[in-house]
Design a protein around this motif. Structure first.
Motif, PDB file in Angstrom:
ATOM      1  N   LYS A 260      -7.005  -9.273   2.208  1.00  0.00           N
ATOM      2  CA  LYS A 260      -8.066  -8.342   1.842  1.00  0.00           C
ATOM      3  C   LYS A 260      -7.456  -7.015   1.381  1.00  0.00           C
ATOM      4  O   LYS A 260      -7.998  -6.350   0.496  1.00  0.00           O
ATOM      5  CB  LYS A 260      -9.023  -8.107   3.006  1.00  0.00           C
ATOM      6  CG  LYS A 260     -10.261  -7.306   2.588  1.00  0.00           C
ATOM      7  CD  LYS A 260     -11.463  -7.585   3.447  1.00  0.00           C
ATOM      8  CE  LYS A 260     -12.711  -6.905   2.880  1.00  0.00           C
ATOM      9  NZ  LYS A 260     -13.937  -7.239   3.612  1.00  0.00           N
ATOM     10  N   ALA A 261      -6.327  -6.629   1.969  1.00  0.00           N
ATOM     11  CA  ALA A 261      -5.665  -5.393   1.548  1.00  0.00           C
ATOM     12  C   ALA A 261      -5.277  -5.460   0.072  1.00  0.00           C
ATOM     13  O   ALA A 261      -5.434  -4.487  -0.673  1.00  0.00           O
ATOM     14  CB  ALA A 261      -4.439  -5.126   2.410  1.00  0.00           C
ATOM     15  N   SER A 262      -4.763  -6.620  -0.367  1.00  0.00           N
ATOM     16  CA  SER A 262      -4.377  -6.777  -1.772  1.00  0.00           C
ATOM     17  C   SER A 262      -5.599  -6.828  -2.681  1.00  0.00           C
ATOM     18  O   SER A 262      -5.670  -6.122  -3.700  1.00  0.00           O
ATOM     19  CB  SER A 262      -3.552  -8.050  -1.954  1.00  0.00           C
ATOM     20  OG  SER A 262      -2.324  -7.966  -1.270  1.00  0.00           O
ATOM     21  N   ASN A 263      -6.554  -7.671  -2.330  1.00  0.00           N
ATOM     22  CA  ASN A 263      -7.713  -7.879  -3.208  1.00  0.00           C
ATOM     23  C   ASN A 263      -8.621  -6.658  -3.281  1.00  0.00           C
ATOM     24  O   ASN A 263      -9.102  -6.287  -4.351  1.00  0.00           O
ATOM     25  CB  ASN A 263      -8.513  -9.092  -2.726  1.00  0.00           C
ATOM     26  CG  ASN A 263      -7.817 -10.405  -3.023  1.00  0.00           C
ATOM     27  OD1 ASN A 263      -6.626 -10.440  -3.345  1.00  0.00           O
ATOM     28  ND2 ASN A 263      -8.541 -11.499  -2.920  1.00  0.00           N
ATOM     29  N   LYS A 264      -8.854  -6.030  -2.136  1.00  0.00           N
ATOM     30  CA  LYS A 264      -9.686  -4.827  -2.113  1.00  0.00           C
ATOM     31  C   LYS A 264      -8.925  -3.653  -2.731  1.00  0.00           C
ATOM     32  O   LYS A 264      -9.470  -2.870  -3.517  1.00  0.00           O
ATOM     33  CB  LYS A 264     -10.076  -4.512  -0.670  1.00  0.00           C
ATOM     34  CG  LYS A 264     -11.088  -3.380  -0.499  1.00  0.00           C
ATOM     35  CD  LYS A 264     -11.432  -3.203   0.981  1.00  0.00           C
ATOM     36  CE  LYS A 264     -12.370  -2.038   1.226  1.00  0.00           C
ATOM     37  NZ  LYS A 264     -13.734  -2.283   0.715  1.00  0.00           N
ATOM     38  N   GLY A 265      -7.653  -3.553  -2.388  1.00  0.00           N
ATOM     39  CA  GLY A 265      -6.843  -2.434  -2.869  1.00  0.00           C
ATOM     40  C   GLY A 265      -6.697  -2.402  -4.365  1.00  0.00           C
ATOM     41  O   GLY A 265      -6.837  -1.348  -5.003  1.00  0.00           O
ATOM     42  N   ILE A 266      -6.438  -3.568  -4.978  1.00  0.00           N
ATOM     43  CA  ILE A 266      -6.218  -3.576  -6.430  1.00  0.00           C
ATOM     44  C   ILE A 266      -7.502  -3.249  -7.175  1.00  0.00           C
ATOM     45  O   ILE A 266      -7.482  -2.668  -8.262  1.00  0.00           O
ATOM     46  CB  ILE A 266      -5.611  -4.919  -6.890  1.00  0.00           C
ATOM     47  CG1 ILE A 266      -4.769  -4.694  -8.159  1.00  0.00           C
ATOM     48  CG2 ILE A 266      -6.671  -5.992  -7.120  1.00  0.00           C
ATOM     49  CD1 ILE A 266      -3.793  -5.794  -8.468  1.00  0.00           C
ATOM     50  N   ASN A 267      -8.646  -3.572  -6.575  1.00  0.00           N
ATOM     51  CA  ASN A 267      -9.916  -3.221  -7.208  1.00  0.00           C
ATOM     52  C   ASN A 267     -10.271  -1.748  -7.034  1.00  0.00           C
ATOM     53  O   ASN A 267     -11.215  -1.266  -7.661  1.00  0.00           O
ATOM     54  CB  ASN A 267     -11.051  -4.111  -6.672  1.00  0.00           C
ATOM     55  CG  ASN A 267     -11.287  -5.316  -7.571  1.00  0.00           C
ATOM     56  OD1 ASN A 267     -10.451  -5.649  -8.409  1.00  0.00           O
ATOM     57  ND2 ASN A 267     -12.417  -5.978  -7.401  1.00  0.00           N
ATOM     58  N   LYS A 268      -9.510  -1.028  -6.210  1.00  0.00           N
ATOM     59  CA  LYS A 268      -9.689   0.419  -6.061  1.00  0.00           C
ATOM     60  C   LYS A 268      -8.680   1.200  -6.898  1.00  0.00           C
ATOM     61  O   LYS A 268      -8.753   2.431  -6.972  1.00  0.00           O
ATOM     62  CB  LYS A 268      -9.514   0.819  -4.589  1.00  0.00           C
ATOM     63  CG  LYS A 268     -10.540   0.206  -3.633  1.00  0.00           C
ATOM     64  CD  LYS A 268     -11.918   0.819  -3.813  1.00  0.00           C
ATOM     65  CE  LYS A 268     -12.899   0.292  -2.774  1.00  0.00           C
ATOM     66  NZ  LYS A 268     -14.268   0.818  -2.989  1.00  0.00           N
ATOM     67  N   SER A 269      -7.743   0.505  -7.525  1.00  0.00           N
ATOM     68  CA  SER A 269      -6.665   1.199  -8.237  1.00  0.00           C
ATOM     69  C   SER A 269      -7.134   1.729  -9.586  1.00  0.00           C
ATOM     70  O   SER A 269      -8.131   1.265 -10.147  1.00  0.00           O
ATOM     71  CB  SER A 269      -5.475   0.248  -8.436  1.00  0.00           C
ATOM     72  OG  SER A 269      -5.815  -0.773  -9.341  1.00  0.00           O
ATOM     73  N   ASP A 270      -6.378   2.702 -10.092  1.00  0.00           N
ATOM     74  CA  ASP A 270      -6.657   3.206 -11.445  1.00  0.00           C
ATOM     75  C   ASP A 270      -5.626   2.740 -12.465  1.00  0.00           C
ATOM     76  O   ASP A 270      -5.780   2.945 -13.660  1.00  0.00           O
ATOM     77  CB  ASP A 270      -6.781   4.734 -11.445  1.00  0.00           C
ATOM     78  CG  ASP A 270      -5.504   5.445 -11.026  1.00  0.00           C
ATOM     79  OD1 ASP A 270      -4.466   4.765 -10.841  1.00  0.00           O
ATOM     80  OD2 ASP A 270      -5.531   6.675 -10.862  1.00  0.00           O
TER      81      ASP A 270
END
Length: 554
Positions: A260-270
Motif C-alpha cells: 500500500k505504501a508503494s501504490n498509495k505513495g506513487i499516486n500522491k507523487s508529482d
C-alpha cells in the motif's frame, strides 16, 4: 583451417567464451553433438530431461551470471519444445542464443520427417533469427547472433542449421568477439539538463524501477541517485534486487500485489522517475487513475517502450547505467525529509501482514530470508508463491531473483534454478514452487540428481492452482472450476525415488529447523510444505481498479 559446419559451431562458441550449453541431442544435431564431445574439456554440456528444461536452464544461467545462455535442440518437436522458454526469455529481455538443427536443405519445405519452420514459429518471440543456408556464412552468423543477443535491450536469438550445413566443410578463421558497447548516442546534454530540471522542481518524486536496472547492472548508480535526490523507490516484479529491499527508501513492490505504501505513495507523487520499467498492466492497472498528478520521466534503453503504455512528459533513451552516471555527476544533493517521512508513515501504517493461524507460506519465506545470506539465488515458479516471495523475501542485490515476469511461465523455476546452480556453483540456489507449477517440469529433478546439483526446492502445496482459485473465490462466487488438484502424490517419496533428499514441513514449529537442514544438504533436496488451499495473496488490486484501491488481508 578446413572444418565442418558442426566444428565451426563449437569453435565459435569457444570464441564467445561459452563454457556451458544446455540441450538434448537428436538426429539433426548429431554432428554438432559429436563436435561437442570432442571439445568437452572446453565446453560443458548439461543434458536436461526435456528441451523446455534446457531453454529455462539457459535462461536461468544468463539471468544469474550476466552471460549469454546457450541451448541446443534438434529439429521438429525438439525445436518446438524450446518455444515456451524462448518466449519467456524474450518477454524478460534475457540474452540467449538458441541453436536448432533442421532437415537438409534439399528437404526444407517438403513436410519432411521432423521438419518445422522454427524460424517462422519464433519470429515474434526472438530479437532476431536465422536459417543458415550457406556454410560460408555460418561463423559470421553465430558471431552476429551473440552480439545481437547482448547489445541494447537484450534478448534471445535463434540459429537454425540444416543438417547438411553441419556436415559440409569450409575454411574457418578465428575472430575476436565484437565488443558490445553501451548505448549512449541518444543521451544528450539537453536531455540530461531537462531531466535534472524536472527532478529539481519536484516536491514529491517517486522512483519506479524495472528489470532494466538489473540487466544494465546499474544498481550501484541507482542507489547513489536515490540517495542524492532523497526519493522513495518502488520496483516492479522484474526490478527486485535492483535496489536493496532493506534500504529505508525502498517501499516494496508496486502493482496488483504491491504494498500500500508503494501504490498509495506513487499516486500522491508529482514526478515518477521510471527507470528500465515498461508500465505493464500488472503495475498500472487502470491507466486513467494511475498517478493523475504526476509528470513522468521515463529512462529506458528501448525507444519502443516510450509512450507505449503511459505517456511521458520527458524521456531519455539510452543505457540506464550511463544515464544515471550523468545524472549523478550533475545532480544537486537534495533533502526531501517531509516527503520521505510521509511515505515512511504509509509503510508503518500499512505493513504487509498475514493471519497467524497454522503453517503459512509467508512465514516460511520470512524464515528462509532470515537464515540465508547474500550468497543466495532464489528462483520461483509462477503464482501465489511467486508473489509471496516477492513480498516477504529481501532481495538486496541484482541477479538474486529469477522469475518469469512478462510471460508468467509455470514450470520455469526448476530449470532456471538448474541453470543458476551450474553458473554459480558456490552459491545456494533455491526454487520456490507451487504444486501446480511443480508438476509441469518435475522431470528435471532427474537433471538435478544426475549432476548432483545442491538445489533446494521448497514446494508450497495448497492442493490447488492457488492464484486462479483466489480469483474464483473473490470474483466468481467460489466456483472452483478445475482448480482443486487433489493429488494423491507423495511428493517426499517422489523426490526420494528420483534419488534426492525429501523433507516435510507440516507445522510452523518445524520451519526453521527443516529449512536449515535443507541448506546444509550437499545435494538436491525437496522440502514439502502443505498450506491451506484458501490462503490468499494480499494486498490485491481488483481488475479495473486504481492501484491505490487495494483489497487488504481479509
Amino acid at each position: 583451417m578446413l572444418l565442418t559446419g558442426a566444428d565451426i559451431v563449437v569453435e565459435c562458441l569457444k570464441e564467445q567464451k561459452v563454457d556451458t550449453v544446455f540441450g538434448y541431442p537428436g538426429g539433426n544435431v548429431i554432428h554438432i553433438y559429436d563436435s561437442l564431445y570432442k571439445n568437452k574439456k572446453y565446453i560443458k554440456h548439461i543434458l536436461t530431461a526435456h528441451e523446455q528444461g534446457a531453454s529455462h536452464a539457459a535462461d536461468g544461467y544468463a539471468r544469474s551470471t550476466g552471460k549469454v545462455g546457450v541451448c541446443i535442440a534438434t529439429s521438429g518437436p525438439g525445436a518446438t519444445n524450446l518455444v515456451t522458454g524462448i518466449a519467456t526469455a524474450y518477454m524478460d529481455s534475457v540474452p540467449m542464443v538458441i541453436i536448432t538443427g533442421n532437415v537438409p536443405l534439399s528437404l526444407l519445405g517438403k513436410d519432411s520427417f521432423q521438419e518445422v519452420d522454427i524460424a517462422g514459429v519464433t519470429a515474434p518471440i526472438t530479437k532476431h533469427n536465422y536459417i543458415v543456408k550457406d556454410i560460408n556464412k555460418l561463423a559470421d552468423t553465430i558471431r552476429e547472433a551473440f552480439y545481437i543477443a547482448s547489445e541494447g535491450r537484450q534478448g534471445p536469438v535463434l540459429i537454425d542449421i540444416p543438417k547438411d550445413i553441419a556436415m559440409t566443410t569450409t575454411d574457418y578463421e578465428y575472430a575476436e568477439p565484437k565488443l558490445v558497447e553501451r548505448c549512449i548516442k541518444n543521451i544528450t546534454e539537453e536531455a540530461i539538463e531537462n531531466a535534472l530540471e524536472l527532478i529539481n522542481k519536484s516536491k514529491q518524486p517517486f522512483i519506479y524501477i524495472g528489470g532494466g536496472v538489473v540487466r544494465s547492472e546499474a544498481s550501484k548508480e541507482l542507489l547513489e541517485f536515490a540517495e542524492n535526490i532523497d526519493a522513495p523507490v518502488t520496483s516492479s516484479l522484474m526490478g527486485l534486487g535492483g535496489f536493496p529491499s532493506s534500504h529505508e527508501l525502498f517501499t516494496g513492490m508496486i502493482g496488483m500485489h504491491g504494498t500500500k505504501a508503494s501504490n498509495k505513495g506513487i499516486n500522491k507523487s508529482d514526478l515518477i522517475i521510471a527507470i528500465g520499467a515498461r508500465f505493464s498492466d500488472r503495475v498500472v492497472s487502470k491507466v486513467e487513475k494511475f498517478a493523475p498528478n504526476a509528470k513522468i520521466l521515463h529512462i529506458d534503453i528501448d525507444p519502443a517502450e516510450i509512450n507505449k503504455n503511459v505517456v511521458s512528459y520527458h524521456y531519455i533513451v539510452g543505457d540506464i547505467r550511463e544515464v544515471l552516471k550523468q545524472l549523478n555527476n550533475n545532480i544537486i544533493k537534495q533533502d526531501r525529509k517531509q516527503w520521505v517521512n510521509k511515505i515512511k508513515g504509509y509503510k508503518d501504517k500499512y505493513p504487509l501482514r498475514y493471519p497467524d493461524n497454522g503453517l503459512k507460506a509467508q512465514y516460511i519465506i520470512e524464515k528462509l530470508n532470515d537464515i540465508t545470506d547474500e550468497n543466495t539465488i532464489v528462483a520461483t515458479e509462477v503464482g501465489q508463491h511467486q508473489m509471496w516471495t516477492a513480498q516477504y523475501y529481501n532481495f538486496n542485490s541484482p541477479k538474486e531473483f529469477l522469475t518469469s515476469g512478462g510471460l508468467g511461465t509455470m514450470g520455469f523455476g526448476l530449470g532456471a534454478a538448474i541453470g543458476a546452480q551450474v553458473g554459480n556453483p558456490t552459491k545456494t540456489v533455491i526454487n520456490i514452487a507451487g504444486d501446480g507449477c511443480f508438476k509441469m517440469n518435475l522431470i528435471e529433478l532427474a537433471t538435478a540428481v544426475n549432476y548432483n546439483l545442491p538445489i533446494i526446492i521448497i514446494l508450497i502445496n495448497n492442493n490447488s492452482l492457488g492464484m486462479v482459485r483466489q480469483w474464483q473465490s473473490l470474483f466468481f462466487d467460489g466456483r472452483y472450476s478445475e482448480t482443486t488438484l487433489n493429488h494423491a502424490t507423495n511428493f517426499v517419496g517422489l523426490a526420494e525415488n528420483f534419488g534426492m533428499r525429501g523433507l516435510e514441513i507440516s507445522r510452523k514449529e518445524q520451519v526453521e529447523e527443516v529449512l536449515q537442514e535443507a541448506i546444509n544438504c550437499k545435494g538436491p533436496v525437496l522440502v514439502h510444505c502443505r498450506i491451506h488451499e484458501d490462503d490468499k495473496v494480499f494486498p490485491m488490486v481488483a481488475p479495473g481498479e486504481a492501484i491505490d484501491s487495494l483489497i487488504m488481508e481479509g
